[in-house]
Write an enzyme that holds these catalytic residues in place. Structure first.
Site: not given
Ligand code: GRF
Length: 207
Positions: A13-14, A91, A93, A109
């Site tokens: 989603s990000n 993962r 790095l 994060h």
């Molecule tokens: C987000 O909360 C990100 O900060 C964390 O994992 C989640 C990933 O969500 N590390 P998406 O895959 O972007 O939906």
């Protein structure tokens, strides 16, 4: 045009928020979405958006981090991105990978760093009785969830919050923060961006 690669492991989603923002505002071009999990939902989303994708299954390397990263590096070098955005990429790095892309790797994060590096950030914020939680975009250095902070967004923690309800409040803030920070970084702006869902508690630089 600035070239952006995005690394994911899950829902993406990000990543989708980054793709939408780049398309709308036109400051950069998404050139690759790569996942260490071939089944990651985000790969299908990226494909549907017309972005090149790659799946590099880390389990095929039997724990050999360098071998996995060698393939990832080859894939990235064939694309030559200006920036690599980690977006839910699960993962760790190695230092040599990170050092090969100096100042070019960003991460989001789900905590107000430097608090709660690592996993289970929302449960840890609730257990600590924190009044606020949130997310951070930072440059990636060879130390986990470390590196200069480029932006943070905070939300209030409610008394009846569970890790799930808190995550559901923070995720939309991630979707606002990460694209806004990326656009600033592409334009050469390194001063951190602070967003708050709680109008009574504006965020301050350097917390
Ligand atoms: C987000 O909360 C990100 O900060 C964390 O994992 C989640 C990933 O969500 N590390 P998406 O895959 O972007 O939906």
């Amino acid at each position: 045009m600035t070239r952006i690669a995005i690394l994911i492991s899950g829902g993406g989603s990000n990543m989708a928020a980054l793709l939408r923002h780049m398309k709308t505002r036109g400051y950069a071009e998404p050139v690759l979405v790569a996942s260490n999990r071939p089944a990651a939902k985000g790969l299908a989303l990226a494909n549907a958006a017309g972005v090149e994708t790659a799946a590099i299954d880390h389990t095929a390397f039997n724990g050999d981090r360098e071998a996995f990263e060698a393939v990832l590096t080859k894939t990235l070098r064939s694309i030559e991105p200006d920036f690599i955005c980690l977006a839910g990429f699960m993962r760790v790095l190695t230092a040599s990978f990170v050092e090969a892309w100096p100042n070019q790797i960003l991460n989001i994060h789900p905590s107000l760093l430097p608090k709660y590096k690592g996993l289970n950030t929302h449960a840890r914020a609730i257990d600590a009785g924190d009044s606020h939680a949130g997310c951070t975009v930072h440059r990636v250095t060879s130390n986990l969830d470390d590196g200069p902070i480029l932006g943070q967004a905070q939300v209030p923690v409610n008394p009846d919050d569970t890790p799930q309800t808190l995550a559901a409040r923070i995720l939309p803030m991630e979707h606002q923060l990460y694209p806004a920070v990326l656009e600033r970084v592409v334009s050469g702006e390194n001063a951190p961006l602070f967003l708050s869902l709680d109008k009574n508690t504006p965020m301050k630089a350097g917390r």
